[in-house]
Design a protein around this motif. Structure first.
Motif, mmCIF file in Angstrom:
data_model
loop_
_atom_site.group_PDB
_atom_site.id
_atom_site.type_symbol
_atom_site.label_atom_id
_atom_site.label_comp_id
_atom_site.label_asym_id
_atom_site.label_seq_id
_atom_site.Cartn_x
_atom_site.Cartn_y
_atom_site.Cartn_z
ATOM 1 N N ASP A 49 44.630 -27.138 24.646
ATOM 2 C CA ASP A 49 43.852 -27.873 25.649
ATOM 3 C C ASP A 49 42.543 -28.406 25.073
ATOM 4 O OD1 ASP A 49 45.664 -27.600 27.727
ATOM 5 O OD2 ASP A 49 44.823 -25.711 28.420
ATOM 6 N N SER A 108 41.870 -32.466 24.877
ATOM 7 C CA SER A 108 40.741 -33.158 25.506
ATOM 8 C C SER A 108 39.753 -33.705 24.478
ATOM 9 C CB SER A 108 40.019 -32.214 26.480
ATOM 10 O OG SER A 108 39.616 -31.032 25.831
ATOM 11 N N GLU A 117 51.323 -29.444 23.837
ATOM 12 C CA GLU A 117 51.141 -28.982 25.215
ATOM 13 C C GLU A 117 52.496 -28.703 25.861
ATOM 14 O OE1 GLU A 117 48.315 -28.215 28.431
ATOM 15 O OE2 GLU A 117 47.826 -29.051 26.478
ATOM 16 N N SER A 177 43.728 -29.426 31.310
ATOM 17 C CA SER A 177 42.875 -28.678 30.379
ATOM 18 C C SER A 177 41.779 -27.914 31.105
ATOM 19 C CB SER A 177 42.239 -29.641 29.363
ATOM 20 O OG SER A 177 43.235 -30.320 28.625
#
Length: 312
Positions: free
Chosen positions: A70, A74, A111, A283
């Motif tokens: 995460d 991001s 992810e 996230s």
């Protein structure tokens, strides 16, 4: 190649994804605050797990891996968007753009893999509770996670291989940062062929991981139906955190990758908003879901807060 387009040597790109939006400063502040919360919450989750030996278990190692994913996910895009919206830095070098594109795609693939392997963890824990620690040891969990990182990098290597040889005709990126569609659209060639290749890869990853997660939950559901009410509640409580995370991640992904390829038309602003939400929302949600819904993590957090309050 279009006769009207002349290939040029590119040293940097202009990020034009936010040129038509209203209130760029306010949007930039929101992205900045959310990004800071994402980094802080995920960092705390990782530190909680690393510093507490009681949490050195397969499930928490996977939570730690998800937190790292995460943060990478991001961080590949948010600083660029914050720089454009708050500081007016709307250029990025060609090499940095390619690195950002590859890193973003690795994080996106990872992810999916991280959520799939966490579903597998829940399946083993619920279906074979007595054999859980013999099937999923810490070393096996770490080895499996490493293999998934290598696989994610392997899937993404095709994209720079496709993009780098393309002649470039445009310096301006249509989107908010350097993802694969944005870079391909700067080339002199018809992008359809390159989009279709990428779509095949992402459709495979998307349906393989989501299908695997669905199958694990069908198996878990069969276990629940054979269990008592109390055991069923425990099972559902155990899986709820993961289900929340899966929904937060896959719903915008299906809209962006699947529905747009089968006819859903999004404006540039809608695509930008969906992309930003798809990156930052999961996230931000993930660390809070796992910290507040996992008994050991919640006790750890409340214990620290209690100590801080006593000190003050």
């Amino acid at each position: 190649m279009d006769s009207q387009n002349v290939s040029i040597k590119i040293t940097e790109f202009i990020i034009g994804g936010f040129e038509k939006i209203e209130r760029p400063m306010e949007i930039g502040v929101v992205i900045f605050i959310v990004y800071c919360l994402v980094m802080l919450a995920n960092t705390l989750n990782i530190f909680f797990i690393i510093l507490d030996k009681k949490l050195h278990k397969p499930m928490y190692l996977l939570i730690c891996n998800l937190a790292a994913v995460d943060m990478l996910y991001s961080s590949t895009s948010s600083p660029t968007m914050i720089g454009v919206l708050l500081a007016g830095v709307n250029t990025i070098s060609y090499v940095a753009c390619l690195i950002q594109m590859c890193t973003f795609q690795v994080a996106e693939a990872m992810e999916m893999f991280a959520l799939a392997v966490m579903a597998f963890d829940r399946l083993i824990a619920i279906s074979y509770p007595l054999r859980y620690h013999s099937i999923l040891t810490n070393m096996r969990t770490i080895a499996l996670t490493f293999v998934l990182w290598v696989a994610a990098c392997g899937f993404v290597t095709l994209m720079p291989v496709l993009v780098i040889p393309l002649p470039t005709c445009f310096k301006r990126l249509r989107y908010a940062f350097c993802d694969y569609p944005a870079v391909v659209r700067t080339s002199c060639v018809n992008p359809s062929y390159y989009f279709n290749l990428a779509t095949i890869i992402w459709f495979f990853l998307l349906f393989f991981t989501f299908g695997f997660i669905c199958l694990t939950y069908l198996w878990i559901l069969s276990v629940v139906l054979r269990s008592s009410k109390n055991e069923s509640r425990k099972v559902l409580s155990t899986c709820l955190s993961h289900l929340i995370v899966v929904v937060c991640y896959y719903v915008p992904l299906f809209v962006r990758i699947v529905f747009t390829r089968i006819g859903l038309v999004l404006t540039l602003e809608e695509r930008q908003g969906l992309m930003i939400g798809a990156i930052l929302a999961p996230s931000l949600v993930n660390p809070f879901v796992y910290c507040l819904r996992t008994k050991e993590m919640k006790n750890k957090l409340f214990g620290i807060l209690k100590k801080v309050k006593l000190i003050k």
